[in-house]
Design a protein around this motif. Structure first.
Motif, mmCIF file in Angstrom:
data_model
loop_
_atom_site.group_PDB
_atom_site.id
_atom_site.type_symbol
_atom_site.label_atom_id
_atom_site.label_comp_id
_atom_site.label_asym_id
_atom_site.label_seq_id
_atom_site.Cartn_x
_atom_site.Cartn_y
_atom_site.Cartn_z
ATOM 1 N N ARG A 35 0.823 -1.216 0.000
ATOM 2 C CA ARG A 35 0.000 0.000 0.000
ATOM 3 C C ARG A 35 0.853 1.261 0.000
ATOM 4 O O ARG A 35 0.407 2.320 -0.407
ATOM 5 N N GLY A 36 2.110 1.165 0.435
ATOM 6 C CA GLY A 36 3.002 2.322 0.454
ATOM 7 C C GLY A 36 3.667 2.598 -0.879
ATOM 8 O O GLY A 36 4.297 3.634 -1.049
ATOM 9 N N ARG A 37 3.553 1.675 -1.809
ATOM 10 C CA ARG A 37 4.139 1.819 -3.141
ATOM 11 C C ARG A 37 5.638 2.127 -3.077
ATOM 12 O O ARG A 37 6.077 3.207 -3.459
ATOM 13 N N HIS A 38 6.425 1.183 -2.615
ATOM 14 C CA HIS A 38 7.882 1.308 -2.531
ATOM 15 C C HIS A 38 8.487 1.092 -3.912
ATOM 16 O O HIS A 38 9.226 0.140 -4.146
ATOM 17 N N GLU A 39 8.179 1.982 -4.856
ATOM 18 C CA GLU A 39 8.505 1.809 -6.263
ATOM 19 C C GLU A 39 9.542 2.800 -6.784
ATOM 20 O O GLU A 39 9.969 2.708 -7.922
ATOM 21 N N LEU A 40 9.944 3.749 -5.972
ATOM 22 C CA LEU A 40 10.854 4.804 -6.403
ATOM 23 C C LEU A 40 12.196 4.623 -5.709
ATOM 24 O O LEU A 40 12.270 4.636 -4.477
ATOM 25 N N CYS A 41 13.253 4.426 -6.484
ATOM 26 C CA CYS A 41 14.591 4.264 -5.930
ATOM 27 C C CYS A 41 15.214 5.649 -5.739
ATOM 28 O O CYS A 41 15.421 6.386 -6.703
ATOM 29 N N ALA A 42 15.488 5.983 -4.486
ATOM 30 C CA ALA A 42 16.037 7.300 -4.166
ATOM 31 C C ALA A 42 17.332 7.151 -3.371
ATOM 32 O O ALA A 42 17.533 6.168 -2.657
ATOM 33 N N VAL A 43 18.184 8.149 -3.506
ATOM 34 C CA VAL A 43 19.428 8.209 -2.749
ATOM 35 C C VAL A 43 19.188 9.139 -1.558
ATOM 36 O O VAL A 43 18.853 10.310 -1.730
ATOM 37 N N MET A 44 19.325 8.585 -0.376
ATOM 38 C CA MET A 44 19.017 9.345 0.835
ATOM 39 C C MET A 44 19.969 10.520 1.030
ATOM 40 O O MET A 44 21.159 10.425 0.750
ATOM 41 N N THR A 45 19.390 11.630 1.486
ATOM 42 C CA THR A 45 20.173 12.809 1.860
ATOM 43 C C THR A 45 19.900 13.097 3.330
ATOM 44 O O THR A 45 18.856 12.695 3.869
ATOM 45 N N GLU A 46 20.801 13.792 3.953
ATOM 46 C CA GLU A 46 20.616 14.178 5.354
ATOM 47 C C GLU A 46 19.323 14.976 5.513
ATOM 48 O O GLU A 46 18.543 14.763 6.443
ATOM 49 N N GLU A 47 19.085 15.893 4.585
ATOM 50 C CA GLU A 47 17.901 16.749 4.657
ATOM 51 C C GLU A 47 16.613 15.935 4.511
ATOM 52 O O GLU A 47 15.634 16.169 5.221
ATOM 53 N N PHE A 48 16.616 14.963 3.594
ATOM 54 C CA PHE A 48 15.412 14.151 3.433
ATOM 55 C C PHE A 48 15.174 13.278 4.658
ATOM 56 O O PHE A 48 14.027 13.138 5.113
ATOM 57 N N PRO A 102 15.018 13.650 -2.236
ATOM 58 C CA PRO A 102 16.151 12.777 -2.547
ATOM 59 C C PRO A 102 16.230 12.470 -4.038
ATOM 60 O O PRO A 102 15.201 12.275 -4.695
ATOM 61 N N PRO A 103 17.443 12.448 -4.589
ATOM 62 C CA PRO A 103 17.612 12.156 -6.004
ATOM 63 C C PRO A 103 17.084 10.764 -6.365
ATOM 64 O O PRO A 103 17.159 9.831 -5.571
ATOM 65 N N VAL A 104 16.580 10.652 -7.577
ATOM 66 C CA VAL A 104 15.958 9.429 -8.074
ATOM 67 C C VAL A 104 16.928 8.679 -8.982
ATOM 68 O O VAL A 104 17.543 9.273 -9.874
ATOM 69 N N VAL A 105 17.053 7.375 -8.763
ATOM 70 C CA VAL A 105 17.821 6.505 -9.646
ATOM 71 C C VAL A 105 16.828 5.996 -10.694
ATOM 72 O O VAL A 105 16.040 5.082 -10.427
ATOM 73 N N LEU A 106 16.825 6.625 -11.856
ATOM 74 C CA LEU A 106 15.817 6.343 -12.881
ATOM 75 C C LEU A 106 15.830 4.883 -13.330
ATOM 76 O O LEU A 106 14.766 4.286 -13.524
ATOM 77 N N SER A 116 1.756 8.840 -11.252
ATOM 78 C CA SER A 116 1.666 9.901 -10.240
ATOM 79 C C SER A 116 2.651 11.044 -10.453
ATOM 80 O O SER A 116 2.410 12.161 -10.012
ATOM 81 N N VAL A 117 3.784 10.756 -11.081
ATOM 82 C CA VAL A 117 4.827 11.755 -11.302
ATOM 83 C C VAL A 117 5.286 11.635 -12.750
ATOM 84 O O VAL A 117 5.585 10.533 -13.215
ATOM 85 N N ASN A 118 5.359 12.757 -13.443
ATOM 86 C CA ASN A 118 5.774 12.673 -14.847
ATOM 87 C C ASN A 118 7.289 12.489 -14.957
ATOM 88 O O ASN A 118 8.045 12.824 -14.046
ATOM 89 N N LEU A 119 7.695 11.947 -16.090
ATOM 90 C CA LEU A 119 9.104 11.642 -16.308
ATOM 91 C C LEU A 119 9.974 12.889 -16.238
ATOM 92 O O LEU A 119 11.080 12.850 -15.694
ATOM 93 N N GLU A 120 9.486 14.003 -16.733
ATOM 94 C CA GLU A 120 10.264 15.247 -16.692
ATOM 95 C C GLU A 120 10.613 15.637 -15.259
ATOM 96 O O GLU A 120 11.736 16.052 -14.965
ATOM 97 N N THR A 121 9.667 15.500 -14.344
ATOM 98 C CA THR A 121 9.919 15.815 -12.931
ATOM 99 C C THR A 121 10.946 14.847 -12.352
ATOM 100 O O THR A 121 11.883 15.275 -11.653
ATOM 101 N N LEU A 122 10.801 13.574 -12.660
ATOM 102 C CA LEU A 122 11.772 12.587 -12.171
ATOM 103 C C LEU A 122 13.158 12.884 -12.721
ATOM 104 O O LEU A 122 14.148 12.834 -11.985
ATOM 105 N N GLU A 123 13.234 13.211 -14.015
ATOM 106 C CA GLU A 123 14.531 13.515 -14.632
ATOM 107 C C GLU A 123 15.161 14.751 -14.003
ATOM 108 O O GLU A 123 16.389 14.818 -13.860
ATOM 109 N N SER A 124 14.351 15.736 -13.623
ATOM 110 C CA SER A 124 14.911 16.951 -13.027
ATOM 111 C C SER A 124 15.471 16.676 -11.618
ATOM 112 O O SER A 124 16.191 17.491 -11.073
ATOM 113 N N HIS A 125 15.129 15.519 -11.062
ATOM 114 C CA HIS A 125 15.629 15.113 -9.736
ATOM 115 C C HIS A 125 16.429 13.826 -9.824
ATOM 116 O O HIS A 125 16.555 13.104 -8.843
ATOM 117 N N SER A 126 16.982 13.549 -11.018
ATOM 118 C CA SER A 126 17.697 12.280 -11.198
ATOM 119 C C SER A 126 19.074 12.311 -10.523
ATOM 120 O O SER A 126 19.701 13.364 -10.404
#
Length: 129
Positions: A35-48, A102-106, A116-126
Motif C-alpha cells: 500500500r506504500g508503493r515502494h517503487e521509487l529508488c532514491a538516494v538518501m540525503t541528510e535533509e530528506f 532525494p535524487p531518483v535513480v531512474l 503519479s509523477v511525470n518523467l520530466e519531474t523525475l529527470e529533473s531530480h535524477s
C-alpha cells in the motif's frame, strides 16, 4: 514478464546493502500488498532523512523486527512514492533546500510511478552517479 523502469528498460536493482524493496529483494517492484508503493529508488540525503522523521517516518533508527536496518545519507532505498511526492511538494511550497527531495535513480525506479509523477519531474531530480 520483467518489470520495467521509467525509461522503458528492464528494472535495475536499487540496493542490496541495505537490502531494499517491498520484498527485500533489492528491487523497487510492484506488489499487490504494498500500500506504500515502494517503487521509487532514491538516494538518501541528510535533509530528506530529517524531513521524513519530522513527518512521522523515522528512516534512520534500525527496526530489526521489520527487517529494517536504518538508513544513512548516500544509501539507496525503495522509497514510498507518497513520501517522495510529499517532500517535493513541501520543498516547493516552503522553499526548502533542493536536497530535501532525494535524487531518483531512474534505472531502478519502477515505471508504475509514472501514474503519479511525470518523467520530466523525475529527470529533473535524477541521481548522477
Amino acid at each position: 514478464m520483467p518489470e520495467r523502469n521509467v525509461l522503458g528498460e528492464k528494472l535495475a536493482t536499487c540496493n542490496t546493502d541495505p537490502r531494499t524493496g517491498f520484498n527485500r529483494d533489492g528491487c523497487c517492484g510492484t506488489h499487490p500488498n504494498d500500500r506504500g508503493r515502494h517503487e521509487l529508488c532514491a538516494v538518501m540525503t541528510e535533509e530528506f532523512l530529517s524531513f521524513s522523521k519530522e513527518h512521522g517516518n523515522d528512516l534512520v533508527t534500525p527496526r530489526p523486527e521489520l527487517d529494517f536496518p536504518g538508513l544513512d545519507p548516500g544509501d539507496r532505498w525503495c522509497l514510498c512514492l507518497g513520501r517522495w511526492v510529499e517532500a517535493l511538494e513541501t520543498t516547493r511550497a516552503r522553499h526548502l533546500p533542493e536536497t530535501t527531495v532525494p535524487p531518483v535513480v531512474l534505472e531502478a525506479t519502477n515505471e508504475a510511478v509514472l501514474d503519479s509523477v511525470n518523467l520530466e519531474t523525475l529527470e529533473s531530480h535524477s541521481y548522477d552517479a
